[in-house]
Design a protein around this motif. Structure first.
Motif, short mmCIF file in Angstrom:
data_model
loop_
_atom_site.label_atom_id
_atom_site.label_comp_id
_atom_site.label_asym_id
_atom_site.label_seq_id
_atom_site.Cartn_x
_atom_site.Cartn_y
_atom_site.Cartn_z
N GLY A 54 36.30 2.44 91.14
CA GLY A 54 37.35 1.68 90.45
C GLY A 54 36.74 0.57 89.61
N GLY A 55 35.72 -0.10 90.15
CA GLY A 55 35.03 -1.15 89.41
C GLY A 55 34.31 -0.61 88.19
N ILE A 56 33.70 0.56 88.33
CA ILE A 56 33.04 1.19 87.18
C ILE A 56 34.07 1.52 86.10
N MET A 57 35.20 2.06 86.50
CA MET A 57 36.24 2.40 85.52
C MET A 57 36.73 1.15 84.80
N TYR A 58 36.84 0.06 85.53
CA TYR A 58 37.25 -1.22 84.94
C TYR A 58 36.30 -1.60 83.81
N TRP A 59 35.01 -1.65 84.11
CA TRP A 59 34.04 -2.09 83.11
C TRP A 59 33.88 -1.09 81.98
N LEU A 60 34.02 0.19 82.26
CA LEU A 60 33.93 1.19 81.19
C LEU A 60 35.01 0.98 80.12
N THR A 61 36.14 0.45 80.53
CA THR A 61 37.26 0.33 79.61
C THR A 61 37.40 -1.04 78.97
N VAL A 62 36.92 -2.10 79.61
CA VAL A 62 37.20 -3.44 79.08
C VAL A 62 35.96 -4.26 78.73
N TYR A 63 34.78 -3.70 78.87
CA TYR A 63 33.58 -4.50 78.66
C TYR A 63 33.51 -5.17 77.28
N PRO A 64 33.79 -4.46 76.19
CA PRO A 64 33.75 -5.14 74.88
C PRO A 64 34.72 -6.32 74.78
N ILE A 65 35.88 -6.19 75.39
CA ILE A 65 36.84 -7.30 75.40
C ILE A 65 36.25 -8.47 76.18
N ASP A 66 35.55 -8.18 77.26
CA ASP A 66 34.94 -9.24 78.07
C ASP A 66 33.85 -9.98 77.29
N VAL A 67 33.10 -9.25 76.47
CA VAL A 67 32.07 -9.88 75.64
C VAL A 67 32.72 -10.86 74.67
N VAL A 68 33.81 -10.45 74.03
CA VAL A 68 34.53 -11.33 73.10
C VAL A 68 35.07 -12.54 73.85
N LYS A 69 35.66 -12.30 75.01
CA LYS A 69 36.20 -13.40 75.83
C LYS A 69 35.10 -14.40 76.19
N SER A 70 33.96 -13.90 76.61
CA SER A 70 32.86 -14.78 77.00
C SER A 70 32.34 -15.59 75.81
N ALA A 71 32.28 -14.97 74.64
CA ALA A 71 31.83 -15.68 73.44
C ALA A 71 32.78 -16.83 73.11
N VAL A 72 34.07 -16.58 73.22
CA VAL A 72 35.06 -17.62 72.95
C VAL A 72 34.99 -18.72 74.00
N ARG A 82 32.21 -25.50 66.62
CA ARG A 82 32.39 -24.12 67.08
C ARG A 82 31.67 -23.12 66.17
N ARG A 83 31.13 -22.13 66.82
CA ARG A 83 30.49 -21.03 66.09
C ARG A 83 31.56 -20.04 65.60
N PHE A 84 32.59 -19.88 66.39
CA PHE A 84 33.65 -18.91 66.08
C PHE A 84 34.97 -19.65 65.83
N HIS A 85 35.76 -19.13 64.91
CA HIS A 85 37.01 -19.79 64.56
C HIS A 85 38.24 -18.95 64.86
N SER A 86 38.02 -17.69 65.25
CA SER A 86 39.13 -16.82 65.63
C SER A 86 38.54 -15.62 66.37
N TYR A 87 39.40 -14.85 66.99
CA TYR A 87 38.92 -13.64 67.68
C TYR A 87 38.34 -12.66 66.68
N ALA A 88 38.98 -12.54 65.54
CA ALA A 88 38.47 -11.64 64.49
C ALA A 88 37.08 -12.09 64.04
N ASN A 89 36.88 -13.41 63.95
CA ASN A 89 35.59 -13.95 63.55
C ASN A 89 34.52 -13.65 64.60
N VAL A 90 34.89 -13.71 65.88
CA VAL A 90 33.95 -13.37 66.96
C VAL A 90 33.50 -11.93 66.80
N ILE A 91 34.46 -11.04 66.64
CA ILE A 91 34.15 -9.60 66.52
C ILE A 91 33.27 -9.34 65.30
N ALA A 92 33.65 -9.91 64.17
CA ALA A 92 32.88 -9.70 62.93
C ALA A 92 31.47 -10.26 63.05
#
Length: 135
Positions: A54-72, A82-92
């Motif tokens: 279940g934990g593996i399935m969690y990370w397989l599906t949400v890891y990129p979102i977690d990276v964005v969350k951690s950056a913010v 701030r390095r980032f000014h929006s979620y779109a800016n973080v992703i870009a």
């Protein structure tokens, strides 16, 4: 001030649905294939394994979102610094720096950690529940 709430919600709502959903799916499927009368008859080892999966399935599906969350969340609290000014800016910005790999930095470690950490969480919870010990 807290920053990163939207990314946390975007990760946790689908992630927890997947986490708990797959834990239950794996347990029920194991019980069915093993001809057990109930999921309550599953061994602690299988409960641990299902929790890890279940934990593996969690990370397989949400890891990129977690990276964005951690950056913010780790960005400066001072707006002007701030390095980032929006979620779109973080992703870009992350994509520009390292491509799609930016969204999977540390992924293998999270998967390796997922098995023992989530297996132990679910095993502990299910064993306490089985013994009617309040948690």
């Amino acid at each position: 001030p807290y920053q990163g709430l939207l990314a946390t919600i975007a990760r946790n709502i689908p992630g927890n649905a997947i986490y708990f959903g797959f834990f239950e799916l794996f347990r029920r499927e194991y019980a069915r294939r093993s001809n057990l009368p109930s999921v309550a008859d599953i061994s602690p080892f299988v409960t641990f394994t299902c929790g890890g999966l279940g934990g593996i399935m969690y990370w397989l599906t949400v890891y990129p979102i977690d990276v964005v969350k951690s950056a913010v969340m780790t960005d400066s609290l001072h707006v002007e610094k701030r390095r980032f000014h929006s979620y779109a800016n973080v992703i870009a910005t992350l994509f520009r720096e390292r491509g799609w790999r930016s969204f999977f930095k540390g992924f293998s470690v999270s998967l390796l950690r997922a098995i023992p950490a989530n297996g132990a969480i679910f095993l502990t919870f299910m064993e306490l529940k089985k013994r009617n010990i309040p948690w």
